[in-house]
Write a protein that holds these residues in place. Structure first.
Motif, PDB file in Angstrom:
ATOM      1  N   PRO A 230     -11.959  11.519  -7.971  1.00 40.71           N
ATOM      2  CA  PRO A 230     -12.532  12.840  -7.668  1.00 40.71           C
ATOM      3  C   PRO A 230     -11.455  13.885  -7.323  1.00 40.71           C
ATOM      4  O   PRO A 230     -11.570  15.036  -7.714  1.00 40.71           O
ATOM      5  CB  PRO A 230     -13.437  12.573  -6.462  1.00 40.71           C
ATOM      6  CG  PRO A 230     -13.758  11.119  -6.540  1.00 40.71           C
ATOM      7  CD  PRO A 230     -12.602  10.446  -7.183  1.00 40.71           C
ATOM      8  N   GLY A 231     -10.394  13.493  -6.618  1.00 41.51           N
ATOM      9  CA  GLY A 231      -9.382  14.470  -6.213  1.00 41.51           C
ATOM     10  C   GLY A 231      -8.323  14.763  -7.264  1.00 41.51           C
ATOM     11  O   GLY A 231      -7.360  15.485  -6.996  1.00 41.51           O
ATOM     12  N   LEU A 232      -8.472  14.178  -8.452  1.00 40.69           N
ATOM     13  CA  LEU A 232      -7.431  14.342  -9.479  1.00 40.69           C
ATOM     14  C   LEU A 232      -8.070  14.848 -10.773  1.00 40.69           C
ATOM     15  O   LEU A 232      -8.694  14.086 -11.517  1.00 40.69           O
ATOM     16  CB  LEU A 232      -6.739  12.993  -9.723  1.00 40.69           C
ATOM     17  CG  LEU A 232      -5.712  12.951 -10.860  1.00 40.69           C
ATOM     18  CD1 LEU A 232      -4.557  13.905 -10.591  1.00 40.69           C
ATOM     19  CD2 LEU A 232      -5.180  11.534 -11.040  1.00 40.69           C
TER      20      LEU A 232
ATOM     21  N   GLN B  96      -8.305   8.461  -1.339  1.00 39.61           N
ATOM     22  CA  GLN B  96      -8.132   9.487  -0.286  1.00 39.61           C
ATOM     23  C   GLN B  96      -6.785  10.181  -0.411  1.00 39.61           C
ATOM     24  O   GLN B  96      -6.655  11.364  -0.083  1.00 39.61           O
ATOM     25  CB  GLN B  96      -8.272   8.837   1.098  1.00 39.61           C
ATOM     26  CG  GLN B  96      -9.701   8.378   1.366  1.00 39.61           C
ATOM     27  CD  GLN B  96      -9.798   7.476   2.596  1.00 39.61           C
ATOM     28  OE1 GLN B  96      -8.788   6.977   3.095  1.00 39.61           O
ATOM     29  NE2 GLN B  96     -11.013   7.264   3.068  1.00 39.61           N
ATOM     30  N   ALA B  97      -5.782   9.472  -0.888  1.00 42.92           N
ATOM     31  CA  ALA B  97      -4.445  10.064  -1.031  1.00 42.92           C
ATOM     32  C   ALA B  97      -4.484  11.254  -1.989  1.00 42.92           C
ATOM     33  O   ALA B  97      -3.779  12.245  -1.792  1.00 42.92           O
ATOM     34  CB  ALA B  97      -3.455   9.013  -1.521  1.00 42.92           C
ATOM     35  N   PHE B  98      -5.348  11.166  -3.021  1.00 40.34           N
ATOM     36  CA  PHE B  98      -5.462  12.306  -3.951  1.00 40.34           C
ATOM     37  C   PHE B  98      -6.013  13.525  -3.230  1.00 40.34           C
ATOM     38  O   PHE B  98      -5.486  14.627  -3.368  1.00 40.34           O
ATOM     39  CB  PHE B  98      -6.350  11.949  -5.150  1.00 40.34           C
ATOM     40  CG  PHE B  98      -5.658  11.039  -6.126  1.00 40.34           C
ATOM     41  CD1 PHE B  98      -4.582  11.505  -6.862  1.00 40.34           C
ATOM     42  CD2 PHE B  98      -6.062   9.734  -6.288  1.00 40.34           C
ATOM     43  CE1 PHE B  98      -3.916  10.678  -7.743  1.00 40.34           C
ATOM     44  CE2 PHE B  98      -5.403   8.890  -7.164  1.00 40.34           C
ATOM     45  CZ  PHE B  98      -4.328   9.367  -7.896  1.00 40.34           C
ATOM     46  N   GLY B  99      -7.043  13.298  -2.424  1.00 42.96           N
ATOM     47  CA  GLY B  99      -7.651  14.394  -1.672  1.00 42.96           C
ATOM     48  C   GLY B  99      -6.635  15.028  -0.722  1.00 42.96           C
ATOM     49  O   GLY B  99      -6.619  16.248  -0.531  1.00 42.96           O
ATOM     50  N   ALA B 100      -5.786  14.191  -0.128  1.00 37.05           N
ATOM     51  CA  ALA B 100      -4.825  14.674   0.870  1.00 37.05           C
ATOM     52  C   ALA B 100      -3.539  15.197   0.220  1.00 37.05           C
ATOM     53  O   ALA B 100      -2.652  15.704   0.916  1.00 37.05           O
ATOM     54  CB  ALA B 100      -4.497  13.539   1.832  1.00 37.05           C
TER      55      ALA B 100
ATOM     56  N   GLY C 168       4.366   5.685  -0.717  1.00 36.74           N
ATOM     57  CA  GLY C 168       4.059   4.324  -0.240  1.00 36.74           C
ATOM     58  C   GLY C 168       3.862   4.308   1.263  1.00 36.74           C
ATOM     59  O   GLY C 168       2.914   3.699   1.772  1.00 36.74           O
ATOM     60  N   GLU C 169       4.750   5.010   1.988  1.00 36.89           N
ATOM     61  CA  GLU C 169       4.656   5.036   3.467  1.00 36.89           C
ATOM     62  C   GLU C 169       3.353   5.695   3.916  1.00 36.89           C
ATOM     63  O   GLU C 169       2.698   5.220   4.835  1.00 36.89           O
ATOM     64  CB  GLU C 169       5.836   5.820   4.047  1.00 36.89           C
ATOM     65  CG  GLU C 169       7.128   5.017   4.042  1.00 36.89           C
ATOM     66  CD  GLU C 169       8.359   5.861   4.393  1.00 36.89           C
ATOM     67  OE1 GLU C 169       9.465   5.311   4.301  1.00 36.89           O
ATOM     68  OE2 GLU C 169       8.213   7.062   4.736  1.00 36.89           O
ATOM     69  N   ALA C 170       2.983   6.800   3.239  1.00 30.16           N
ATOM     70  CA  ALA C 170       1.753   7.505   3.622  1.00 30.16           C
ATOM     71  C   ALA C 170       0.535   6.613   3.389  1.00 30.16           C
ATOM     72  O   ALA C 170      -0.396   6.571   4.201  1.00 30.16           O
ATOM     73  CB  ALA C 170       1.625   8.799   2.816  1.00 30.16           C
ATOM     74  N   LEU C 171       0.573   5.876   2.280  1.00 27.59           N
ATOM     75  CA  LEU C 171      -0.566   4.988   1.971  1.00 27.59           C
ATOM     76  C   LEU C 171      -0.646   3.846   2.988  1.00 27.59           C
ATOM     77  O   LEU C 171      -1.732   3.485   3.451  1.00 27.59           O
ATOM     78  CB  LEU C 171      -0.418   4.444   0.546  1.00 27.59           C
ATOM     79  CG  LEU C 171      -1.707   3.977  -0.092  1.00 27.59           C
ATOM     80  CD1 LEU C 171      -2.613   5.150  -0.429  1.00 27.59           C
ATOM     81  CD2 LEU C 171      -1.424   3.188  -1.361  1.00 27.59           C
TER      82      LEU C 171
END
Ligand code: ATP
Length: 353
Positions: free
Chosen positions: A108-110, A322-326, A343-346
């Motif tokens: 959805p975010g991409l 969620q990473a795409f949204g953020a 990678g760290e954020a995930l």
């Protein structure tokens, strides 16, 4: 769960480091008790041991529950007599990892140019047009004279039947639809056999609808309406090509996760290659190998009836969504983060639950 981690060449070490960070976070959150053993394949191994892949790795792999394999610079490896062996082929062939499962979906975010879709390419992995895995000894690609080459394509009923079973079992858990992709109009015998075996397995799954499409037409159909496909089963080379296309259609080849599975063993491996054009620049998208790791956890959880592994796999997939949204993603999918920070954020997202 004990895993053997082999980073490989090009972007391999970068995306593997990010994957390890995420797997360790998943292990911590879901109590998976992951134990990782690190070793080498590809150029690093050729330099240190005189071979791109060593037989000991097979023993090490068999003693563990799975492998995480980074991409190798297969194009550089031309002469097996000089130790230049394709590590991916070596492990897939010797561990009999016949099913290459390559999901592709939109997020959805991409934004993409395509309608939302969610499909899986199930690719036969041990024979077909891949001449380097078709013979007990030697190679099925032969230089007859300086100007003539012949390559052998092997198709067996047994391999057709087992990949068909993998596809139909997967379809039972998903949208209950299988598309057989083939070239039986030209490769009448081999692909004829492939369709026949798929249809036999289909008869054991009356709840799953089946259709078949010639591979060249499939290129048009999948681009025109990817949302009409659920599970796509096909032979080795067609599956390799088609799954790169579907990964790119989902947003980037760097989202192409995959698992290579046998009856009792599996290996996580990104769908793409070593991408030398972007190696060492901290810009490669690590989601391909991270999602491959999630597929491996899911496979292990199902086989061993360990729900925590399946939950960890779902959590990694959700964290990627969620990473795409953020916007915590790499540049190929519109973000600003490097490979390591992605990678760290995930991993942080997973730990935060
Ligand atoms: P190899 O010879 O190892 O197959 P290649 O560059 O020929 O390498 P791929 O590695 O599959 O083939 O790469 C194809 C294209 O996709 C390249 O432009 C590459 O940079 C890009 N690509 C592949 N993987 C990723 C990734 N993880 N993140 C971003 N771009 C990627």
């Amino acid at each position: 769960m004990r895993l053997l981690v082999l980073p490989g060449d090009g972007i391999g070490p970068e995306i593997t480091a990010a994957t390890v960070a995420v797997l360790e976070a998943a292990s911590q959150r879901f109590g998976l008790g992951l134990e990782l053993t690190h070793d080498i394949v590809g150029h690093a191994s050729l330099k240190q041991y005189g071979a791109t892949v060593r037989p000991e790795l097979l023993t090490m792999a068999r003693e563990r529950d799975g492998v995480v394999l980074g991409p190798a610079a297969t194009f550089d490896f031309k002469d097996e007599a000089k130790g230049e062996i394709n590590p991916s082929m070596y492990l897939r062939k010797n561990l009999d990892l016949f099913a290459n499962i390559r999901p592709a979906r939109t997020y959805p975010g991409l934004p993409t140019r395509f309608p939302p879709f969610d499909l899986v390419v199930v690719r036969e992995n041990t024979e077909g047009f891949y001449a380097d895995r078709n013979m007990a000894q030697g190679n099925g690609e032969i230089l007859v004279t300086e100007d003539v080459s012949i390559a052998m394509r092997r198709i067996t009923r047994q391999c057709c039947a087992r990949i068909a079973r993998a596809a139909f079992e997967l379809a039972e858990r998903r949208g209950k639809h299988v598309t057989i992709v083939h070239k039986a109009n030209v490769l009448k015998i081999g692909d004829g056999m492939f369709i026949e075996e798929c249809r036999k397995v289909a008869a054991e799954h009356p709840g799953v609808t089946v259709d078949d499409i010639i591979v060249d037409a499939m290129m048009a159909h999948v681009v025109r309406a990817p949302d009409r496909f659920d599970v796509v089963v096909t032979t080795n080379m067609f599956g390799d090509i088609l799954s790169d296309l579907t990964a790119e259609m989902s947003g980037s080849l760097g989202l192409g996760g995959s698992v290579n599975a046998g009856t009792d063993y599996a290996m996580a491996q990104a769908a793409h290659g070593s991408a030398p054009d972007i190696a060492g620049r901290d810009i490669a998208n690590p989601f391909s190998l991270i999602l491959s790791g999630a597929l491996l956890l899911d496979w292990h959880g199902r086989r061993r009836h360990l729900p925590a592994f399946e939950q960890a796999a779902r959590a990694i997939e959700t964290a990627v969504e969620q990473a795409f949204g953020a916007g915590e993603v790499t540049a190929d999918v519109g973000g600003k983060l490097g490979t390591r920070k992605t990678g760290e954020a995930l991993a942080a997202r997973l730990l935060a639950g």
